[in-house]
Design a protein around this motif. Sequence first.
Motif, short mmCIF file in Angstrom:
data_model
loop_
_atom_site.label_atom_id
_atom_site.label_comp_id
_atom_site.label_asym_id
_atom_site.label_seq_id
_atom_site.Cartn_x
_atom_site.Cartn_y
_atom_site.Cartn_z
N LYS A 64 -5.34 -3.04 0.47
CA LYS A 64 -4.05 -2.39 0.19
C LYS A 64 -3.78 -1.24 1.18
O LYS A 64 -2.63 -0.93 1.48
N ALA A 65 -4.86 -0.63 1.66
CA ALA A 65 -4.69 0.43 2.68
C ALA A 65 -4.05 -0.15 3.94
O ALA A 65 -3.36 0.56 4.69
N GLY A 66 -4.25 -1.46 4.17
CA GLY A 66 -3.70 -2.12 5.34
C GLY A 66 -2.20 -2.37 5.24
O GLY A 66 -1.58 -2.80 6.22
N LEU A 67 -1.60 -2.10 4.07
CA LEU A 67 -0.16 -2.33 3.91
C LEU A 67 0.66 -1.37 4.76
O LEU A 67 1.81 -1.65 5.09
N ASN A 68 0.07 -0.22 5.06
CA ASN A 68 0.83 0.80 5.79
C ASN A 68 0.58 0.81 7.30
O ASN A 68 0.96 1.73 7.99
N SER A 69 -0.14 -0.19 7.77
CA SER A 69 -0.40 -0.21 9.22
C SER A 69 -0.36 -1.65 9.72
O SER A 69 -0.33 -2.58 8.94
N GLY A 70 -0.35 -1.79 11.04
CA GLY A 70 -0.45 -3.11 11.64
C GLY A 70 0.81 -3.93 11.58
O GLY A 70 1.88 -3.45 11.20
#
Lengths: 123, 353
Positions: free
Chosen positions: B198-204
């Motif tokens: 879920k932390a990856g939702l704000n990047s990439g």
Amino acid sequence: MTTILVADDDPDILELVNYKLSQSGYAVIAVPDGKLALEQAREHHPDLMILDVAMPFHSGIDVTLDIRKDPDLKNTPIILLTAKSMEQDTERGFAAGATDYMTKPFSPRELLSRVQAVLGRTV
Amino acid sequence: MRLALVVSVLLLLVSILLMLLATIIFRFVRTKLEARSATYEAELRTMLVRFLSEDLSLSELRVLKKIHSSQFDEISEAMLTKVKGRAKDILVSFLYSRGAIDQAITRTRKFGYLGRCKAAMFLGNVGIPEARVPLESMLRDRRRDVRTIAVRCLGQLGKPESVPALLSAVDDDEHPVPFGTVLVALMRIGSSGKELMKAGLNSGGGQRRAAIAEILGMEGSTEDTPDLISLLENDPSFEVKVRSARALGRIGSPKAIPSLNKYLDSGQPTALRIVCCGALAAIGDRETVPEIISLLSDGNDQLARAAANAASQMGPTGIKYLNLAATSNSKGASFAKEALARLAAQAPRISQD
């Protein structure tokens, strides 16, 4: 002496199960396919059978179905050992008349405990 | 002249005979070697089984000759995928002591790609935490098949720490990996990697968020509904929107209904409207049936057909509305009849026996 018939087409697993059970004092008949398993079961009337599900000629489920139809062998407990961990395979195994079910990769120690538990209930 | 011809024929015959002889000798030697190897294999397998059953110590295994010890290592590696528990622990300790694990880690950087594939599979089967970093490095391997195997093996390893590397891999255009394989790997890692995911939702990039949406939908936890609604409503990527809508349907929380309804609007792309329609059917709130039925008269036949199918899956209310639509004179009557006929064909046959 309690006799256990083991059928698996994988020589590594066949040897491992054979050794583990022999080491624990059981007489073991080890065969590499389902047809031989059926022949040996009819000849030796084992106290328990451990069958791989996916074997050449006759699958573990086919053997289980045949054993359950045989008046002399129908009460023999059967543990199915298979690489398939899908729920429907477990259901198919139990529907065919298996007593217990174990999936591969397996723990030889756990298998031994299951064998002892099944035999404790039936022998 | 005649003599030369006779000599040539004789030479030819001799060469044929020599070739035949060489073939026979080669086959004989090969059969003998195979038979010997099979005998050794059986003996080595028995030794391995005794070792795994703790009837044979490591020092007793050291008596193996070099040629046999490499065959023994091969049998041990094959056994890795077949056992678990104490037997696997013994096997892994043995392979450690033989240096096989360090060698595999070194092989992940070697030139031959087949060797790199084998090394990755071995590390995945061993399943030790030290395998994670070399496998993650393989996600940037120059060969796609090596990268794919590395993804699969990271899933097999199941460490949540691999989640950021796997998510970066789906976004990496220079080193592409199959999207589905990454999804399977993330599913195998499971809920322990959810926070990192879920932390990856704000990047990439969009592929990363698409993968996250798909996994959240498959996990089916209602607590993820707000994140998915936010992706559906705010994400710039069309793929992310579609996957989020489908995920919301899989989760089945009624909280998603207003957002999904919004995307049934005719101004939205057809694919998104169809997926939202299916998601609403999956949630199954009967209050949404009239909205779905209204789509039967849409100008887009594909959407109208999808709406009829969606309504047919919404229980008695859906069927009631479909029957009404089927008897009407509206454009959607044919789609309603089609969906009802399909439903009737699926009904189980009841026999008196």
